[in-house]
Scaffold this active site. Structure first.
Site, short mmCIF file in Angstrom:
data_model
loop_
_atom_site.label_atom_id
_atom_site.label_comp_id
_atom_site.label_asym_id
_atom_site.label_seq_id
_atom_site.Cartn_x
_atom_site.Cartn_y
_atom_site.Cartn_z
N ARG A 53 34.61 31.89 34.79
CA ARG A 53 35.49 30.88 35.38
C ARG A 53 35.12 30.65 36.84
NH1 ARG A 53 39.89 32.38 36.59
NH2 ARG A 53 39.83 34.50 35.79
N TYR A 102 31.60 27.05 29.77
CA TYR A 102 31.98 28.45 29.61
C TYR A 102 33.48 28.68 29.58
CZ TYR A 102 31.01 33.37 29.30
OH TYR A 102 30.91 34.64 28.82
N GLY A 107 37.14 29.63 29.98
CA GLY A 107 38.28 28.97 30.59
C GLY A 107 37.95 27.68 31.31
N LYS A 149 43.31 28.20 29.53
CA LYS A 149 43.85 28.40 30.88
C LYS A 149 44.37 27.09 31.50
CE LYS A 149 42.57 32.67 30.60
NZ LYS A 149 43.36 33.86 30.79
N HIS A 188 50.27 34.84 31.76
CA HIS A 188 48.99 35.48 31.43
C HIS A 188 49.30 36.87 30.87
CE1 HIS A 188 44.68 36.59 33.01
NE2 HIS A 188 44.66 36.26 31.75
N SER A 203 42.64 39.21 34.86
CA SER A 203 41.48 39.03 33.99
C SER A 203 40.63 40.29 33.93
CB SER A 203 40.63 37.87 34.50
OG SER A 203 41.41 36.69 34.50
N CYS A 215 41.33 43.25 32.85
CA CYS A 215 42.03 44.46 33.29
C CYS A 215 42.77 45.14 32.15
CB CYS A 215 42.98 44.14 34.43
SG CYS A 215 42.11 43.82 35.97
N ASP A 265 46.33 37.38 25.45
CA ASP A 265 45.99 36.76 26.74
C ASP A 265 47.08 35.86 27.32
OD1 ASP A 265 43.89 36.50 28.76
OD2 ASP A 265 43.78 34.40 28.17
N ARG A 308 31.35 37.75 26.14
CA ARG A 308 32.61 37.67 25.38
C ARG A 308 32.36 37.44 23.90
NH1 ARG A 308 37.78 37.23 28.52
NH2 ARG A 308 37.10 37.58 30.65
N ARG A 355 44.17 46.72 38.36
CA ARG A 355 43.10 47.70 38.46
C ARG A 355 43.14 48.26 39.86
NH1 ARG A 355 38.05 48.14 35.55
NH2 ARG A 355 38.68 46.59 34.02
P1 GTP Z 1 40.77 38.67 30.10
O1 GTP Z 1 40.33 38.27 28.72
O2 GTP Z 1 39.71 38.41 31.13
O3 GTP Z 1 42.07 38.10 30.51
O4 GTP Z 1 40.82 40.29 30.11
P2 GTP Z 1 41.77 41.42 29.49
O5 GTP Z 1 42.88 41.70 30.43
O6 GTP Z 1 42.10 41.12 28.08
O7 GTP Z 1 40.80 42.71 29.57
P3 GTP Z 1 40.20 43.65 28.44
O8 GTP Z 1 41.25 44.31 27.61
O9 GTP Z 1 39.16 42.90 27.72
O10 GTP Z 1 39.53 44.80 29.31
C1 GTP Z 1 38.54 44.57 30.26
C2 GTP Z 1 37.77 45.82 30.55
O11 GTP Z 1 38.66 46.89 30.94
C3 GTP Z 1 36.98 46.32 29.37
O12 GTP Z 1 35.70 46.69 29.80
C4 GTP Z 1 37.76 47.51 28.88
O13 GTP Z 1 36.94 48.47 28.26
C5 GTP Z 1 38.40 48.04 30.17
N1 GTP Z 1 39.68 48.75 29.89
C6 GTP Z 1 40.71 48.30 29.14
N2 GTP Z 1 41.69 49.22 29.05
C7 GTP Z 1 41.29 50.29 29.76
C8 GTP Z 1 41.87 51.57 30.05
O14 GTP Z 1 42.97 51.90 29.61
N3 GTP Z 1 41.14 52.40 30.83
C9 GTP Z 1 39.91 52.06 31.33
N4 GTP Z 1 39.27 52.93 32.09
N5 GTP Z 1 39.34 50.86 31.08
C10 GTP Z 1 40.00 49.99 30.30
C1 SPV Z 2 40.34 35.25 31.97
O1 SPV Z 2 39.45 35.09 32.83
O2 SPV Z 2 41.50 35.64 32.26
C2 SPV Z 2 40.04 35.01 30.55
C3 SPV Z 2 38.73 34.44 30.20
O3 SPV Z 2 40.89 35.24 29.70
S1 SPV Z 2 38.65 32.71 30.40
O4 SPV Z 2 39.10 32.09 29.17
O5 SPV Z 2 37.24 32.36 30.67
O6 SPV Z 2 39.48 32.31 31.50
MN MN Z 3 42.80 36.01 30.57
#
Ligand code: GTP
Ligand code: SPV
Ligand code: MN
Length: 622
Positions: free
Chosen positions: A96, A235, A237, A244, A264, A286, A288, A311, A403, A434
């Site tokens: 994004r 790409y 979002g 988004k 979100h 994002s 996290c 999401d 992704r 984070r």
């Molecule tokens: P968006 O799709 O961007 O909104 O992200 P999201 O919030 O859905 O994040 P996602 O669950 O895909 O996690 C992103 C990264 O954080 C990945 O590399 C995971 O492996 C890592 N992660 C998720 N949960 C944990 C956790 O409990 N501990 C640690 N150390 N890493 C984590």
């Molecule tokens: C984010 O960045 O929070 C996502 C991926 O969920 S995107 O759809 O590219 O925004």
């Molecule tokens: Mn997201």
């Protein structure tokens, strides 16, 4: 000059089927306002053809074949990954782009200090030039879509046009796209128009590139007239505008005006060993951990977590006075790196087939790989750029923001209620980020307003999901910094007001803050995370059930010494202490940072949150 000179009223009042001649091939029954808008976009962007999407399997199949023929995607080994594909994006189109995302409200103050504002008529004039002829030589696809189950009282409709078949395939997975959606519009539903072009017109006979895009990019929102324009990127979002741009930026404005919340957030159903079920909504910035928490396989016996969304959540107060939420999406656009059979076995199972991967690495035998999938990488790979890769290469094999796009229906942990048109009743709300320091593993807010303070002060180390320096700490209130379509100060006020309305209704959900990412002195994570996060969910459920497993602390309630189930975990006492440590000096310094952040909102900053900050300082100094 105005871009697409059509009054908004034309979209909301005229629902008669279009009279012939329809805009090139519009199916019978297409509402005339949709047909007229499509004709207008076509006149501006000059596509070679128009395709009205029906959302069928046949259509998806044909588009995937076309994408293979064009070199945008390659089919993976069907024996290892049935009917799945890898797309490699342009190296400059990988995430994004927040710096090119604009909120064009009439008044700058209504976009607020966290958004890029442009004066609407100037932006319209600029876009008029940008989109003129931008689809030459390409097919324009018309995608009607529903965010939320078709016909749900909480669903909203949109129509996106795009000149990218990759975006059509992605939108087909992420939304309910096609005939059923246009039928809802024909029945009288309001709809949000979204124009998308990759900005790469083709001259007659010109050879296309695998991933057409433009160095100049725009992701533009007109919140008052509920319009979206996106240019130059294909790409995530930036291009799947239902996600988004619509379901968060435009929907947050609709939610403000109509008294609900567009967030979100992931949505889960948690069931305790006694069989009692609770629904939780959680906002993390994002990359996290939303997808991971949404699909979590609990490490503690007797507990289950089922997925409703990963999401985006739309929340409103139902007719019964309860807080209810739906997942407006139909698929997952999830982060690949870090996803493994250990961290997220449910995602691994979800991705068995029918998946489009973007910017991951490919193994010698035609399957996917990314950092973290296995502890040792294969000896030989093709990296996300399409180049030969070996562990000695010194660069990531998969892009950090690589992704997968997959249907939610394929997720083995999907809850049977995930498409409930009325939504599920929310018992608790979680905010996370984070944070290497300062923020404890879990804290319970004192009340709703304190919870809003916790949401408003989320900070997080930046990830690869958007451009910028990875690891840099920034405030990301409610994980909505890139997604609030209006002044964030007004958004805080809306949350406070929403709580006042909830208090008048049946029950106010509890609010928690979590941090899976706190680090020890050696720089490693203090908490095992992933399936062990269920231990934190157990504590929350026990709080909901009124158990006395909590003690006061300056930041909020935290578990008592034996309040958190740590059975079977090899965590020594010192580590647990570190997970909950509240360094008063560091937290007072952070309070100063929050004060400065709040000050950027001027008189749009709700006094209640400033008061919450003073209460926090008081508790820290006590
Ligand atoms: P968006 O799709 O961007 O909104 O992200 P999201 O919030 O859905 O994040 P996602 O669950 O895909 O996690 C992103 C990264 O954080 C990945 O590399 C995971 O492996 C890592 N992660 C998720 N949960 C944990 C956790 O409990 N501990 C640690 N150390 N890493 C984590
Ligand atoms: C984010 O960045 O929070 C996502 C991926 O969920 S995107 O759809 O590219 O925004
Ligand atoms: Mn997201």
């Amino acid at each position: 000059m105005t871009l697409l000179d059509h009054p908004r009223t034309a979209r909301t009042t005229d629902r008669t089927p279009a009279a012939a001649p329809l805009a090139a091939g519009a199916p019978a029954g297409t509402p005339s306002d949709v047909a007229a808008w499509v004709a207008e976009v076509a006149e501006l962007t000059e596509p070679a053809a128009i395709h009205w999407c029906d959302g069928s399997t046949r259509e998806r199949h044909d588009l995937l074949q076309l994408l293979v023929a064009q070199g945008t995607i390659e089919q993976l080994n069907p024996e290892l990954r049935p009917y799945s594909f890898i797309a490699r994006s342009d190296e400059g189109d990988v995430a994004r782009l927040e710096s090119r995302t604009f909120i064009c409200s009439e008044h700058e103050i209504d976009a607020g200090p966290t958004n890029n504002w442009r004066e609407p008529s100037a932006m319209r004039a600029e876009l008029q030039g940008v989109f003129r002829g931008s689809m030459r030589g390409r097919t324009m696809y018309v995608m009607p879509f529903s965010m939320g189950p078709i016909g749900s009282p909480m669903a909203k409709l949109g129509v996106q046009v795009t000149d990218s078949p990759y975006v059509v395939v992605s939108t087909g997975t992420m939304t309910r796209m096609g005939t059923a959606a246009i039928e809802q519009i024909a029945l009288g539903a309001d709809w949000v128009p979204a124009v998308h072009s990759v900005g790469a017109p083709l001259a007659a006979g010109q050879q296309d590139v695998p991933w057409p895009c433009n160095d100049t990019k725009y992701i533009v929102h007109f919140p008052e007239t509920r319009e979206i324009f996106s240019y130059g990127s294909a790409y995530g979002g930036n291009a799947i505008l239902a996600k988004k741009a619509f379901a968060l930026r435009i929907a947050s404005v609709q939610a403000r005006d109509e008294g609900w919340l567009a967030e979100h957030m992931l949505l889960i159903k948690v069931t305790s060993p006694t069989g009692k079920a609770y629904h939780l909504a959680a906002a993390f910035p994002s990359a996290c951990g939303k997808t991971n928490l949404a699909m979590m396989a609990p490490s503690i016996p007797g507990w289950t977590v089922e997925t409703i969304g990963d999401d985006i959540a739309w929340l409103r107060i139902g007719a019964d006075g309860r807080l209810r939420a739906i997942n407006p999406e139909a698929g997952f656009f999830g982060v690949a790196p870090g996803t493994s059979p250990k961290t997220n076995p449910t995602a691994i199972d979800t991705l068995w087939g029918n998946t489009v991967f973007t910017n991951v690495a490919v193994t010698d035998d035609g399957d996917v790989w990314w950092e973290g999938l296995t502890s040792t990488p294969p000896a030989k790979l093709t990296d996300w750029r399409g180049n030969p890769w070996s562990p000695e290469s010194g660069t990531p094999a998969a892009h950090p923001n690589s992704r997968f796009t997959v249907s939610a229906r394929q997720c083995p942990s999907i809850a049977s209620t995930w498409e409930d048109p009325e939504g599920v009743v929310i018992d608790a709300i979680i905010f996370g980020g984070r944070r290497a320091t300062n923020v404890p593993l879990v804290v319970e807010a004192r009340d709703w307003d304190h919870g809003v303070f916790l949401g408003a002060t989320i900070a997080s180390e930046q990830t690869a999901a958007a451009e910028g320096t990875v690891g840099e700490l920034r405030r990301d209130p409610f994980a909505m910094l890139p997604f609030a379509g209006y002044n964030m100060g007004d958004y805080f006020a809306h949350w406070l007001e929403f709580g006042r309305r909830l208090r008048r209704s049946a029950r106010v959900p509890r609010v928690f803050q979590v941090n899976w990412f706190r680090k020890g002195a050696d720089g490693s994570f203090l908490w095992p995370g992933f399936g062990d996060n269920a231990r934190v969910l157990q504590w929350m459920v026990e709080r909901l059930e009124g158990e006395a497993c909590a003690q006061e602390s300056p930041l909020g309630s935290i578990p008592t010494a034996d309040g958190l189930n740590l059975e079977g975990l090899d965590l020594d006492e010192a580590r647990v202490e570190e997970l909950f440590a509240q360094d008063r000096e560091a937290l007072l310094a952070e309070a100063d940072d929050i004060e400065q952040f709040f000050a950027t909102f001027g008189d749009r900053m709700p006094a209640e949150l400033v008061r919450q900050l003073e209460l926090l300082r008081g508790r820290l100094r006590a």
